[in-house]
Scaffold this active site. Structure first.
Site, PDB file in Angstrom:
ATOM      1  N   LYS A 227       0.974  -0.617   0.099  1.00 34.32           N
ATOM      2  CA  LYS A 227      -0.036   0.259  -0.084  1.00 34.32           C
ATOM      3  C   LYS A 227       1.166   1.167  -0.014  1.00 34.32           C
ATOM      4  CE  LYS A 227      -4.013   1.350   2.245  1.00 34.32           C
ATOM      5  NZ  LYS A 227      -5.055   1.364   3.472  1.00 34.32           N
ATOM      6  N   VAL A 228       0.697   1.976  -0.840  1.00 35.52           N
ATOM      7  CA  VAL A 228       1.976   3.375  -1.028  1.00 35.52           C
ATOM      8  C   VAL A 228       0.955   3.897  -1.500  1.00 35.52           C
ATOM      9  CG1 VAL A 228       3.031   4.058  -2.646  1.00 35.52           C
ATOM     10  CG2 VAL A 228       3.001   2.082  -2.632  1.00 35.52           C
TER      11      VAL A 228
END
Ligand code: E4P
Length: 217
Positions: free
Chosen positions: A87-88
């Protein structure tokens, strides 16, 4: 529509998994902190524990905000388990990192999406999922569902493979409305998911059936 649970609480994840409707889990640093998970080693073990409960994707968020840091952290997270999705955050270095991860076959979830432009950029970079935060937009008197509708149109126009992961779901009507619009996935708390089960007429009807059955004994 895929159902993800938005929590790092193992008991709640088990409960949703036992229902037989769970497709994945999303976490974030606030949800990990809420469960008191501290230190890199414990955080990594917690992600592995989650992966061992659920059959499906588990989003694990990076803390770094610079390109090199995101890459280093993301590679380490992805190596933990095949179910991990990195998750960025939706920032410039995040977009660059998503392009890198995509080129290496590492799946990503671009988080903190609040505009159609952000969603379009993340999809172009090759994000597996984009997470528009529905509830947080509603909190500031902006129509979160309208954003999801816009993104649906854009992704369909260009046949992007990126999945719309409706996040920051607060209640069952959010889930139903996202399903009507065609969000690919929703992530919400266990309470919003189990609220879908309840209807007073179901309870009344069942009580009546059981009472009538008892009369015939
Ligand atoms: C998304 O992945 C986030 O973890 C989450 O949905 C945020 O929800 P909140 O606005 O209820 O904190």
């Amino acid at each position: 529509m895929k159902f993800f649970i938005d929590t790092a609480n193992l008991e709640q994840i088990k409960e949703a998994q036992d229902l037989g409707i769970l497709d994945g889990v999303t976490t974030n640093p606030s949800l990990m902190a809420k469960e008191g998970i501290k230190g890199a080693k414990n955080v990594k073990q917690h992600y592995i524990d989650i992966c061992n409960i659920v059959d499906g994707d588990v989003s694990a968020e990076v803390i770094s905000t610079d390109y090199d840091g995101i890459i280093k952290e993301g590679l380490a997270l992805a190596a933990l388990h095949e179910q991990i999705v990195v998750k960025v955050p939706m920032i410039k270095d995040g977009i660059k990192a998503i392009r890198y991860f995509s080129s290496k076959g590492i799946r990503t979830n671009c988080t903190l999406i609040f505009s159609a432009g952000q969603a379009l950029l993340a999809a172009k970079a090759g994000a597996t999922y984009i997470s528009p935060f529905l509830g947080r937009l509603d909190d500031v008197s902006t129509d979160g569902l309208n954003l999801i509708e816009e993104i649906r149109i854009i992704f369909d126009n260009y046949l992007f493979d990126t999945e719309i992961l409706a996040a920051s779901i607060r209640h069952p009507m959010h889930i139903i409305n996202c399903a009507k619009i065609g969000a690919d996935v929703m992530t919400g708390p266990l309470s919003a998911i189990t609220a879908l089960i309840k209807h007073p007429l179901t309870d009344i009807g069942l009580a009546q059936f059981l009472a009538d059955h008892a009369k015939n004994k």
